[in-house]
Structure formats: structure tokens, C-alpha cells
Design an enzyme around this catalytic site. Structure first.
Site, mmCIF file in Angstrom:
data_model
loop_
_atom_site.group_PDB
_atom_site.id
_atom_site.type_symbol
_atom_site.label_atom_id
_atom_site.label_comp_id
_atom_site.label_asym_id
_atom_site.label_seq_id
_atom_site.Cartn_x
_atom_site.Cartn_y
_atom_site.Cartn_z
ATOM 1 N N ASP A 197 0.855 -1.189 0.000
ATOM 2 C CA ASP A 197 0.000 0.000 0.000
ATOM 3 C C ASP A 197 0.889 1.236 0.000
ATOM 4 O O ASP A 197 2.124 1.135 -0.071
ATOM 5 C CB ASP A 197 -0.954 -0.004 1.199
ATOM 6 C CG ASP A 197 -2.278 0.699 0.906
ATOM 7 O OD1 ASP A 197 -2.246 1.800 0.329
ATOM 8 O OD2 ASP A 197 -3.344 0.147 1.246
ATOM 9 N N ASP A 224 3.371 1.853 -5.535
ATOM 10 C CA ASP A 224 2.252 2.283 -6.359
ATOM 11 C C ASP A 224 1.795 1.109 -7.203
ATOM 12 O O ASP A 224 2.546 0.627 -8.060
ATOM 13 C CB ASP A 224 2.712 3.443 -7.247
ATOM 14 C CG ASP A 224 1.641 3.929 -8.204
ATOM 15 O OD1 ASP A 224 0.509 3.413 -8.160
ATOM 16 O OD2 ASP A 224 1.948 4.823 -9.022
ATOM 17 N N HIS A 243 -13.090 -0.831 -7.943
ATOM 18 C CA HIS A 243 -14.239 0.067 -8.104
ATOM 19 C C HIS A 243 -13.874 1.535 -7.869
ATOM 20 O O HIS A 243 -14.703 2.422 -8.102
ATOM 21 C CB HIS A 243 -15.412 -0.377 -7.216
ATOM 22 C CG HIS A 243 -15.234 -0.144 -5.749
ATOM 23 N ND1 HIS A 243 -16.240 -0.381 -4.840
ATOM 24 C CD2 HIS A 243 -14.180 0.288 -5.007
ATOM 25 C CE1 HIS A 243 -15.822 -0.100 -3.625
ATOM 26 N NE2 HIS A 243 -14.586 0.307 -3.703
#
Length: 340
Positions: A197, A224, A243
Site C-alpha cells: 500500500d 504504487d 471500483h
């Protein structure tokens, strides 16, 4: 439906704003936590929470009417099974996030988002969600706690549904505070985890893993996921990441996971799947949330997921229901032999 019935139904739907605000306020005040060990009268609860007794009583009345609270024979309040979910160790932090000013106010720009195709969050705050969170640590803490509460339910379901017995290493891409990996490592003691992360999130996750005494079984790496992900894991988990992004960006994340897989590995995607047609669907409401928060982010149907996987060099092999609206979507490299 007659006009009078239609008007009543519309008024009920519009009242959803008031109910959501009441539930979020209850979480922010800590009502469920205050009632966790014993029932309290309206006056005692007001004293414990430093609230105006009359104003609190009006809020409690709404919460009781909606089934989150009930009263005993002495007119003391206690939580129902539903209301207990507003505790800090359940979904309370998510309810706090929903009603926090920085996440509530962008919904006032929904019309503008529909007209422009831009994220309502960016229209309201002048920067995208993740840029805003980076520069606003207090709001970032609220966001992370809300996501963490939501993750806990998915993690428990995933640990029970998917067979990790032959798996050695699981990488959680965009793994946040480590909640999902902590649950998997506890349920499957042979597993080793990799949490990937942003840098400031990873530092917080490392502390959580130390508190859980799992730091020796999990590596925390910053980076990243659009540029690449750590290589060599047997399973890559991408939970409620896709999403947040449009198809091009989502396919890039999946392609990076596919390229990093160990031989015979799989990519596990945890997302909602839109029902066909225009049936009532909580995932469709979450689709609006993604439009508000990220603009290009969206929920997807199964055919759209198939196309996304195909663009990333993967193929969808299985979907399984998880907690709430989430589903586990299993994908493998297109050239792999399917066991399904």
C-alpha cells in the site's frame, strides 16, 4: 399505486437522509458502546455522553423506531442486535465515515457530477479523494477506520470460503491497515502475507501487525500498484480497489498482479457485482457512491468483469458470495489450465 401512496413512498425514500444522519450521529456519539454492558436511562445516557438530555431523547426515539434500540420495563435503553453493529468494534467506524462532513458534503454535488462526469468529491473539495486524505490526517483516520470496519466482515468470510491450505504466500494489494491479512493469517497459521500500500498506510499497518504478534509472518511494502506489485505470491487479493478506478486503471492493477503471480497462482478480486436489469440492488447504490467519491470509479456487472480480466490477460473462473453485497471473483492467467 395511487398518487397518495406514491407521495407517501417518495417521502419515505427522502427520509433516508435523516435516518442515515441519525445512525451516523449515534456512532459518533458512541451510543452503542455506552450501552454495551448495561441498559441506561435517557438521563444517565445523556450524562455519560455529555449530551443535552432533551436533544438526545429525540435522537434515541428515532433509533428505537428504526429498530436499533429498545427499552426495558424500567424505560432504560439497550441496543438490539442491529444497533450493536454501531459499536466501535463492529460497523460503527463505517457509520461515522458516512456522516463525516468531508464525505457527506460531496453528495450535495451529485447533480453537478452527473452533468460533468467529474467526481463530486473533487468538485466539492478541489482535489481527488486520495490526495485529500494525504493532506488531511484527521479525515484520513476516519476514512481508514471506516474501511477497516468494512474489511473485517469480508475478511472473515474470505477466510471461511476460500481454501488456502495449499497456498504459501498471499499478497494483499492496497491492503490498508492489514485487517484482511491479519484475519487470514490467524485462520490459516501456515500462511505468509505481503501487505502492499502507500507508504503512510504501510507504517500504520506494521504497528497493527505487531500488536497482533504477526509481524514475523507478514512483510509490509510501500509502492504504487499502477507501477507494479511485489512478485512471487501464490495469491494476489484485490479487495474493493477496482471500483475506485476506471477500466484502464483497473486493468493495469490486474495486469500487474497477473505478471507478478507465482506459477499456478490466482488473483482474488473482492467486489460487488451489479445485478442485470434495473432490479433493486445495494451494489447499484454503491455505484453512486463511487461516482461521488472518484468520478471514473464504478461497480461492474459480471460481463464487464470478464472484459476487464481479459484486458489484463486473465480469465474469470469462479464467483462466490461473501459478506453483504461483496462477492469473491477468482481469476487465473488465460493460459492456465482451469480446475473449475
Amino acid at each position: 399505486m395511487q398518487d397518495r401512496e406514491a407521495a407517501q413512498e417518495l417521502l419515505k425514500l427522502l427520509g433516508g437522509k435523516w435516518i442515515a444522519a441519525a445512525i451516523s450521529a449515534a456512532a459518533q456519539l458512541g451510543i452503542a458502546d455506552a450501552l454495551e454492558s448495561r441498559p441506561l436511562s435517557e438521563a444517565d445516557l445523556a450524562s455519560e455522553l455529555s449530551c443535552d438530555p432533551s436533544a438526545l431523547g429525540r435522537l434515541l426515539g428515532v433509533l428505537a423506531a428504526e429498530g436499533l434500540l429498545e427499552t426495558d420495563e424500567q424505560d432504560r435503553f439497550r441496543t438490539t442486535v442491529l444497533g450493536a453493529q454501531l459499536g466501535r468494534n463492529a460497523l460503527g467506524p463505517l457509520a461515522e465515515f458516512v456522516g463525516a462532513p468531508f464525505s457527506w458534503s460531496p453528495w450535495l454535488r451529485l447533480k453537478d457530477a452527473v452533468q460533468t462526469g467529474k467526481a463530486a468529491f473533487e468538485l466539492e473539495h478541489g482535489q481527488d479523494l486520495f490526495g485529500y486524505l494525504t493532506s488531511h490526517p484527521n479525515e484520513s483516520a476516519i476514512y481508514n477506520a471506516g474501511v477497516d470496519a468494512f474489511t473485517r466482515h469480508d475478511a472473515q468470510a474470505l477466510a471461511a470460503v476460500f481454501d488456502f491450505s495449499d497456498i504459501e504466500t498471499v499478497a494483499d494489494i492496497g491492503g490498508g491497515m492489514g485487517t484482511l491479512l491479519i484475519e487470514l493469517l490467524r485462520q490459516w497459521p501456515h500462511l505468509h502475507g505481503v501487505l502492499f500500500d502507500r507508504d503512510h498506510v504501510v507504517r500504520a499497518a506494521e504497528q497493527r501487525l505487531r500488536e497482533a504478534e504477526l509481524q514475523t509472518r507478514c512483510s509490509c511494502l510501500a509502492g504504487d500498484f499502477f507501477s507494479g506489485v511485489p512478485a512471487g505470491a501464490d495469491i494476489y487479493i484485490v479487495r474493493h480497489i477496482l471500483h475506485n478506478w476506471g477500466d484502464t486503471e483497473a486493468a493495469t492493477v490486474l495486469r500487474n498482479c497477473a505478471a507478478a503471480l507465482a506459477p499456478g497462482g490466482k488473483v482474488l478480486v473482492v467486489e460487488g457485482i451489479l445485478l442485470p436489469g434495473h432490479r433493486k440492488d445495494t451494489t447499484r447504490l454503491l455505484d453512486l457512491e463511487m461516482m461521488v467519491l472518484s468520478g471514473t470509479g464504478r461497480e461492474r456487472s459480471k460481463p464487464q468483469f470478464r472484459q476487464l480480466f481479459n484486458d489484463a490477460g486473465l480469465r474469470l473462473t469462479m464467483t462466490v458470495p461473501l459478506a453483504s453485497t461483496a462477492r469473491l471473483i477468482v481469476a487465473e492467467p488465460r493460459h492456465a489450465k482451469s480446475n473449475v
